[in-house]
Design a protein around this motif. Structure first.
Motif, PDB file in Angstrom:
ATOM      1  N   ILE A  58       7.113  -0.284  -8.982  1.00 30.41           N
ATOM      2  CA  ILE A  58       7.957  -0.686  -7.853  1.00 30.41           C
ATOM      3  C   ILE A  58       7.661  -2.120  -7.400  1.00 30.41           C
ATOM      4  O   ILE A  58       8.552  -2.811  -6.897  1.00 30.41           O
ATOM      5  N   ILE A  59       6.438  -2.601  -7.628  1.00 36.18           N
ATOM      6  CA  ILE A  59       6.066  -3.938  -7.170  1.00 36.18           C
ATOM      7  C   ILE A  59       6.348  -4.995  -8.227  1.00 36.18           C
ATOM      8  O   ILE A  59       7.149  -5.910  -8.008  1.00 36.18           O
ATOM      9  N   ALA A  74       6.153   8.408  -3.563  1.00 37.59           N
ATOM     10  CA  ALA A  74       5.857   7.510  -2.451  1.00 37.59           C
ATOM     11  C   ALA A  74       6.339   6.083  -2.719  1.00 37.59           C
ATOM     12  O   ALA A  74       6.465   5.290  -1.778  1.00 37.59           O
ATOM     13  N   ASP A  75       6.628   5.760  -3.985  1.00 43.51           N
ATOM     14  CA  ASP A  75       7.132   4.416  -4.301  1.00 43.51           C
ATOM     15  C   ASP A  75       8.426   4.109  -3.549  1.00 43.51           C
ATOM     16  O   ASP A  75       8.708   2.951  -3.226  1.00 43.51           O
ATOM     17  N   ASP A 135       9.157   4.961  -0.573  1.00 41.06           N
ATOM     18  CA  ASP A 135       8.942   4.892   0.873  1.00 41.06           C
ATOM     19  C   ASP A 135       8.460   3.527   1.337  1.00 41.06           C
ATOM     20  O   ASP A 135       8.272   3.306   2.540  1.00 41.06           O
ATOM     21  N   GLY A 136       8.231   2.603   0.405  1.00 34.65           N
ATOM     22  CA  GLY A 136       7.678   1.306   0.759  1.00 34.65           C
ATOM     23  C   GLY A 136       8.742   0.258   1.051  1.00 34.65           C
ATOM     24  O   GLY A 136       9.942   0.554   1.094  1.00 34.65           O
ATOM     25  N   PRO A 137       8.325  -0.986   1.249  1.00 29.61           N
ATOM     26  CA  PRO A 137       9.254  -2.061   1.604  1.00 29.61           C
ATOM     27  C   PRO A 137      10.188  -2.482   0.476  1.00 29.61           C
ATOM     28  O   PRO A 137      11.267  -3.002   0.728  1.00 29.61           O
ATOM     29  N   VAL A 138       9.778  -2.262  -0.776  1.00 29.06           N
ATOM     30  CA  VAL A 138      10.636  -2.612  -1.910  1.00 29.06           C
ATOM     31  C   VAL A 138      11.533  -1.426  -2.231  1.00 29.06           C
ATOM     32  O   VAL A 138      11.052  -0.320  -2.495  1.00 29.06           O
ATOM     33  N   GLN A 139      12.828  -1.639  -2.176  1.00 28.32           N
ATOM     34  CA  GLN A 139      13.795  -0.582  -2.455  1.00 28.32           C
ATOM     35  C   GLN A 139      14.594  -0.927  -3.706  1.00 28.32           C
ATOM     36  O   GLN A 139      15.236  -1.979  -3.774  1.00 28.32           O
TER      37      GLN A 139
END
Length: 218
Positions: A164-165, A189-190, A192-196
Motif C-alpha cells: 500500500i505504501i 488494515a492496509d 484503513d490508512g491514509p493511502v487509498q
C-alpha cells in the motif's frame, strides 16, 4: 538479477516483451559506472551482484576506500557486523553516497513476513546522519523511467502491487493510479490508512476481466 526475474515471470506464464525489464539495480549500475570511478560496497543478495558485475567491488570486509555504498535486500545475511561495516564506510567519508535499491518495508515469504531493505537503510540514515538516494520504489524517478519505457503518460498508467505504501502510494505520488491486490503481503488494515487505492483486486488474475469491464464502461 534481471535474468532470474525474467525466468520466473516466464515460468508463471507471463511473457516479457522486449529487452527492457526495469530493476533498480540496473539503474544503479549505469549511474555508478558513469559517476563513481571506483570500488562499490554492495550489501545485497549474491544473485543481485550479477547486474553489478561491470563495477569494481570493494574488497570483502574492507571498511574504507568505497566510492559508494549500495544497499539492497540482504535477508538473513544482515547481522550487527555487516550493518556496522556499512555504517563505518559511510562515516569514513562524509561525502560517500548511500544508495538504496528500494524502500520496501517487508515482504511475504513462504514462512511469513520478512523485513526488506527499508529498515536497514533507515538505520544507516539515522546513524550516519545522511539521506539515502532511493533508486527503486517508491521513488518518483523510478516510476517515471517505467513510463518512459512504456511510452505512456502518468495519467494513462495503472500500477498494481501488494504494498500500500511503496506500490500504491508511490505510484499515486508520481501521478499514476495505484491498484492494490489482495494477495502477497496484503493485510485488511492496509485499507484503513491514509493511502487509498484507486482499484482493489482480489488477485492479479482478476485484471483481464476487470479490464474488459472498464473498456465496456468507457
Amino acid at each position: 538479477p534481471r535474468r532470474k526475474i525474467r525466468e520466473k515471470l516466464e515460468a508463471m506464464g507471463i511473457r516479457v516483451m522486449g529487452e527492457p525489464l526495469l530493476h533498480p539495480v540496473f539503474g544503479a549500475a549505469q549511474g555508478l559506472k558513469a559517476h563513481t570511478g571506483g570500488p562499490v560496497a554492495f550489501f545485497g543478495r549474491e544473485g543481485t551482484r550479477e547486474d553489478l558485475k561491470e563495477l569494481p567491488a570493494l574488497e570483502t570486509g574492507a571498511e574504507k576506500g568505497a566510492r559508494a555504498v549500495v544497499v539492497g535486500d540482504l535477508g538473513p545475511g544482515w547481522d550487527f557486523h555487516t550493518l556496522n561495516r556499512a555504517f563505518r564506510l559511510l562515516m569514513e567519508d562524509p561525502q560517500l553516497p548511500l544508495l538504496a535499491l528500494g524502500m520496501t518495508r517487508y515482504w511475504q515469504a513462504p514462512e511469513g513476513l520478512m523485513l526488506d531493505v527499508a529498515p536497514f537503510v533507515k538505520a544507516l540514515e539515522h546513524a550516519a546522519g545522511r539521506e539515502a538516494l532511493v533508486l527503486g520504489k517508491p521513488s518518483a524517478a523510478f516510476f517515471s523511467e517505467a513510463l518512459s519505457i512504456l511510452g505512456v503518460q502518468a495519467g494513462e498508467a495503472l500500477m498494481l502491487g501488494d504494498d500500500i505504501i511503496t506500490d500504491v502510494g508511490g505510484a499515486q505520488d508520481a501521478g499514476l493510479r495505484g491498484g492494490l491486490v489482495q494477495t502477497g503481503k496484503y493485510r485488511p488494515a492496509d485499507l484503513d490508512g491514509p493511502v487509498q487505492p484507486d482499484v482493489v483486486l482480489p488477485a492479479l488474475a482478476e485484471l483481464p476481466e476487470r479490464w474488459r469491464q472498464w473498456s465496456t464502461q468507457a
